[in-house]
Design an enzyme around this catalytic site. Sequence first.
Site, PDB file in Angstrom:
ATOM      1  CE  LYS A 163      -4.046  -2.096   1.621  1.00 42.23           C
ATOM      2  NZ  LYS A 163      -5.363  -2.075   1.289  1.00 42.23           N
ATOM      3  CE  LYS A 220      -5.567 -11.042  -1.986  1.00 40.60           C
ATOM      4  NZ  LYS A 220      -5.687 -10.737  -0.569  1.00 40.60           N
ATOM      5  CE  LYS A 243     -12.284  -8.984   1.564  1.00 36.39           C
ATOM      6  NZ  LYS A 243     -12.448  -9.794   2.747  1.00 36.39           N
TER       7      LYS A 243
HETATM    8  P1  TYM Z   1      -9.232 -11.354   4.465  1.00 37.13           P
HETATM    9  O1  TYM Z   1     -10.576 -10.872   4.902  1.00 37.13           O
HETATM   10  O2  TYM Z   1      -8.465 -10.532   3.506  1.00 37.13           O
HETATM   11  O3  TYM Z   1      -9.392 -12.795   3.873  1.00 37.13           O
HETATM   12  C1  TYM Z   1     -10.056 -13.815   4.597  1.00 37.13           C
HETATM   13  C2  TYM Z   1      -9.433 -15.160   4.274  1.00 37.13           C
HETATM   14  O4  TYM Z   1      -9.571 -15.427   2.885  1.00 37.13           O
HETATM   15  C3  TYM Z   1      -8.298 -15.715   2.330  1.00 37.13           C
HETATM   16  N1  TYM Z   1      -8.258 -15.197   0.960  1.00 37.13           N
HETATM   17  C4  TYM Z   1      -7.906 -15.922  -0.102  1.00 37.13           C
HETATM   18  N2  TYM Z   1      -7.514 -17.198  -0.232  1.00 37.13           N
HETATM   19  C5  TYM Z   1      -7.230 -17.644  -1.465  1.00 37.13           C
HETATM   20  N3  TYM Z   1      -7.301 -16.853  -2.577  1.00 37.13           N
HETATM   21  C6  TYM Z   1      -7.675 -15.565  -2.494  1.00 37.13           C
HETATM   22  N4  TYM Z   1      -7.751 -14.827  -3.580  1.00 37.13           N
HETATM   23  C7  TYM Z   1      -7.999 -15.040  -1.207  1.00 37.13           C
HETATM   24  N5  TYM Z   1      -8.412 -13.823  -0.773  1.00 37.13           N
HETATM   25  C8  TYM Z   1      -8.557 -13.942   0.560  1.00 37.13           C
HETATM   26  C9  TYM Z   1      -7.296 -14.989   3.231  1.00 37.13           C
HETATM   27  O5  TYM Z   1      -6.011 -15.548   3.142  1.00 37.13           O
HETATM   28  C10 TYM Z   1      -7.928 -15.190   4.590  1.00 37.13           C
HETATM   29  O6  TYM Z   1      -7.595 -16.449   5.137  1.00 37.13           O
HETATM   30  N6  TYM Z   1      -6.248 -10.318   8.310  1.00 37.13           N
HETATM   31  C11 TYM Z   1      -7.256 -11.237   7.829  1.00 37.13           C
HETATM   32  C12 TYM Z   1      -8.443 -11.365   8.768  1.00 37.13           C
HETATM   33  C13 TYM Z   1      -8.051 -11.718  10.156  1.00 37.13           C
HETATM   34  C14 TYM Z   1      -7.629 -12.991  10.619  1.00 37.13           C
HETATM   35  C15 TYM Z   1      -7.377 -12.796  12.019  1.00 37.13           C
HETATM   36  C16 TYM Z   1      -7.452 -14.232  10.003  1.00 37.13           C
HETATM   37  C17 TYM Z   1      -8.030 -10.846  11.196  1.00 37.13           C
HETATM   38  N7  TYM Z   1      -7.633 -11.510  12.327  1.00 37.13           N
HETATM   39  C18 TYM Z   1      -6.938 -13.886  12.794  1.00 37.13           C
HETATM   40  C19 TYM Z   1      -7.007 -15.300  10.798  1.00 37.13           C
HETATM   41  C20 TYM Z   1      -6.757 -15.108  12.179  1.00 37.13           C
HETATM   42  C21 TYM Z   1      -7.756 -10.737   6.482  1.00 37.13           C
HETATM   43  O7  TYM Z   1      -7.695  -9.582   6.182  1.00 37.13           O
HETATM   44  O8  TYM Z   1      -8.340 -11.672   5.740  1.00 37.13           O
END
Ligand code: TYM
Length: 329
Positions: free
Chosen positions: A111, A193, A196
């Site tokens: 970013k 990737k 969203k």
């Molecule tokens: P977030 O909301 O970006 O994504 C949620 C989960 O989806 C997975 N993911 C993907 N996997 C495969 N291909 C993709 N294109 C793809 N896009 C997203 C992410 O790897 C994730 O597992 N920081 C985290 C949220 C979070 C969290 C936590 C997760 C906050 N606290 C504690 C685990 C434990 C996040 O932004 O995920």
Amino acid sequence: MKRMLSGIKPTGQLTLGNYIGALRNFVKYQDEYEMYVFIANLHCITEYQEPLELSKNLTDAVALYLACGLDPDISTIFLQTDVLAHAELGYIMACNTYLGELNRMTQFKDKTLKNEKNLTAGLYTYPCLMAADILLYNANYVPVGEDQKQHVELTRDVATRFNNKYGETFVVPEPLIAKVGARIMSLSDPNKKMSKSEETNKGCIYLLDDLNVARKKIMGAVTDSVGIIQLDKQNQPGLYNLIEIASSLTERKMEDIINEFVGQGYGKLKAYVADVVCSELEKIQNKYHEIIESHMLEKIMQDGAAKANEIANKTLNDVKQKIGLEIKY
Ligand code: TYM
């Protein structure tokens, strides 16, 4: 029973990437592990969210957790802000994380490199809150997609350092990353990737996409001019991605899918992938509508918060005692 924890940050509608890389695995593991799954709403506001939209996305995310098969009778499902300990331990973790460690986080670095304006302090310290999310529950495993691996590794470092300094307190968690589907790529740019936050909507399938729209996105997916159906991630990343999507959803081996379509045009393969994706979306969407109409979310979230608070508060109290934050009367 070993414990597992994970969360999703619904800064938009949940995507097929979220489903394949994370949510689907939560469902798979819930019989085998003690599962805690939360909605990371505090993480959402590290960047501005239109309030009404955010609230709708949070509601949809819970309904989708259930629609995808998370069972509230065996898994604990909760909202991050219903457990105050997250914010408090998040601050304590920020006091135990070095600037150098945060500077190395690729998500923040990306970013900064893009010269995005108005980056917040919350975004910078986000990995500290994520460490708190995990450590509060003494989770053994954290099922995530590949992009979150670095954050879980930082959590391990911070937990280990804390344990060495203050005595055994946290379970040091391990990331759990699937071999297939851990990084689903954008349909419009297979070198990025699926996410969203994509500017055009063409590359990203949302779980609540109209089925015709989803089909069109897959049929219009960027591929290559090689014209041969084979597994070559380097030179044919778009094709590889489509096969990976189908393989994850059907649990067929990628090679078996190739063998079925070898010698045929890309159109046939795309139509197959579209059928697989649309049939999965249709099932999820039907359940989603039932859940939204049933008004069952409030009770499930209350029960989840009660269970989560019990464990989280215990850990937080232990931490506060260990670091000497309490007055002894
Ligand atoms: P977030 O909301 O970006 O994504 C949620 C989960 O989806 C997975 N993911 C993907 N996997 C495969 N291909 C993709 N294109 C793809 N896009 C997203 C992410 O790897 C994730 O597992 N920081 C985290 C949220 C979070 C969290 C936590 C997760 C906050 N606290 C504690 C685990 C434990 C996040 O932004 O995920």
